[in-house]
Each structure stands twice: as C-alpha cells, then as structure tokens.
Design a protein around this motif. Structure first.
Motif: not given
Length: 291
Positions: A124-131, A154-156, A253-259
């Motif tokens: 269900d995730a558009s972006v995965v962020l690992l802090s 996307h993996v940040l 922003m990446l999840g919203a479709g921006l470059s």
C-alpha cells in the motif's frame, strides 16, 4: 523517540558547581526520530504509516497519542524489556544548555515482528522511507530495501555510521556533510566530491545522493550533472530535526508524483522554515505553500 523540552530562565550559577541553574517554567513533548519524519510527511497532507519499536511505558503511550494527533498511522511494536527512547533538552533564551538521552536496544523478537509488519504494509506504500538512528530498529534494513525495490517502490535512506553496504540498492540516500565525510573522506573541491560520490553510488547501486550542507544548501547527485540548491536566507535558531524535514518532504513530494529535482527544491525550502524554530518541529503544508 519522545523529545521532551524543559524551557526556563537562567539567572544564577549553582553554588554546588560552576554550572547554570535553570528555573524551569514550561515543558513540552514532541515526536522525535522517525516519528518526527512521519509527522512532517503527514503535515504536508500525505498519508504516513510508521513502523516503530517502543516500550510498554508512559513515554510509549505518549508517543502513540502524539502520533494520532499528528494523523500518523502508527504500527508500534511494544517491547516490555526496554524503555521508550527519550531525549530531554533543557533550553534557556532559545539556546540548548543540555541534552540527556535515555535509550536501550530492542529485542530480536520485536525486530522480527517489525519486519513482518513491514511486509504486510509494503503493497500500500508509494514511498518507503528508512530513518536510521543506529538504535537497532533497522537491523533488517537490507532485506527491507530489496523487498521494496522488487515491488518498484521509491526507497529513501537517512543514513547513520560508516557502513553503508547495508543500504545497497536504495533509490536515494540523504547524508549531511559529516556523515558523508565519514564514508568517503574529506574533499578538496567540488570536482573531487562529485567524483567520489559517483564512485560511491556506483559501488552501492544507489540511484541518487542528496547532500545536505547546512548554510550552503544542498546538492543532488544523480547520473546527470550535480544540482546545487542554495540555502534559504533566514535566521537559524535550531537545526534539530532539519534532516527529518528534508527527507520527509522529499518522500511526500515523490509520493505526489513530483520529480526528484522538484522534490529537493521543496525540501530545501522546508528546511529553511524549520531551522527558524526551536527544537524538533514539523513543517506544515500552509508554511511551505502559503496562499
């Protein structure tokens, strides 16, 4: 992490030792660590789900409350054998006088439960962020990256330490100058920096690297020429949490479709706003996009 703040005045030096005496007049509790990242994402209007490990204690309960108030969907693994991480800051005249940290490492069983939760939420995730805060919560980070990239996410990564091999295959990594210097050494020029970052990205198979440079802004390194974004000119009170805001804004922003380039520009603006606040404080949509 739970960030606790004690605000007060300093009018005298202690007779017991040459240290200031703070008369505490106000206290605050805020989301810290990865919780602050998630709070930034939710503040920008995106849906944020947070997987975290906390204790079965009052600070853990308070974290869950604050996450709910911030519209973050929390999936908290409660570990009875540890206490929730607390960072206590004592502040006077908008200056931090002291920080006291309370922390313990989570158990292997809880970490495996967190990995299972990650697997269940990934689709269900558009972006995965690992802090990464080097507290043990990302013991299985390599597996998480591989699973997310296999699904085209996307993996940040917000990195910690000098061993970046475990971040191999990520989409974007966002070190500050000290963190990058620990991995590639000091650089004598922008050309040397670009060359070393290119070598690093190639060896780790990382698509892009965003170097945050405090008063110098930030630089995005991809296969194209580096893109430098100057820092927004404003008073700086506290850089606490600025990195959280940067990576959280890029994710939203990446999840919203921006470059990626446009996402970095917005992240730079967001960082310029939050450093004008005292302590860790998230960005709000209305601050970044005023009407």
């Amino acid at each position: 992490m739970l960030d606790r703040y004690w605000f007060g005045n300093v009018d005298r030096i202690s007779p017991e030792a040459p240290v200031p005496v703070v008369h505490v007049q106000r206290t605050e509790e805020r989301l810290g660590g990865a919780a602050n990242v998630a709070c930034n994402i939710a503040g920008l209007g995106a849906r944020a789900s947070l997987i975290c490990v906390i204790g079965h204690d009052e600070p853990g309960d308070r974290l869950v409350e604050l996450l709910a108030q911030s519209n973050v969907q929390a999936f908290a693994e409660r570990d009875t054998s540890i206490s929730t991480i607390i960072k206590l800051r004592v502040i006077a005249r908008q200056q931090q006088l002291l920080r006291a940290d309370f922390e313990e490492s989570p158990t292997k069983e809880i970490l495996l439960a967190g990995l299972a939760r990650f697997d269940s939420l990934l689709a269900d995730a558009s972006v995965v962020l690992l802090s990464d805060y080097a507290k043990g919560g990302l013991t299985h980070v390599s597996s998480m990256i591989a699973k997310a990239r296999a699904r085209g996410k996307h993996v940040l990564i917000d990195p910690k330490g000098s061993d970046w091999d475990r971040y191999s295959g990520a989409s974007l990594i966002t070190p500050n100058r000290a963190e990058l210097r620990e991995v590639i050494g000091s650089w004598s020029s922008e050309d040397v920096l670009a060359q070393r970052v290119t070598q690093l990205r190639s060896s780790l198979k990382i698509d892009a690297l965003l170097l945050t440079r405090s008063e110098e802004g930030m630089t995005l390194f991809t296969d194209a020429n580096p893109i430098h974004v100057p820092a927004a000119a404003r008073d700086v009170f506290d850089v606490s949490g600025a990195g959280d805001t940067v990576i959280g804004t890029v994710a939203a922003m990446l999840g919203a479709g921006l470059s990626l380039t446009n996402a970095v520009v917005h992240a730079n603006s967001a960082a310029g706003i939050v450093v004008g606040k005292v302590g860790t404080a998230p960005i709000a949509y209305e601050e970044l996009f005023p009407r």
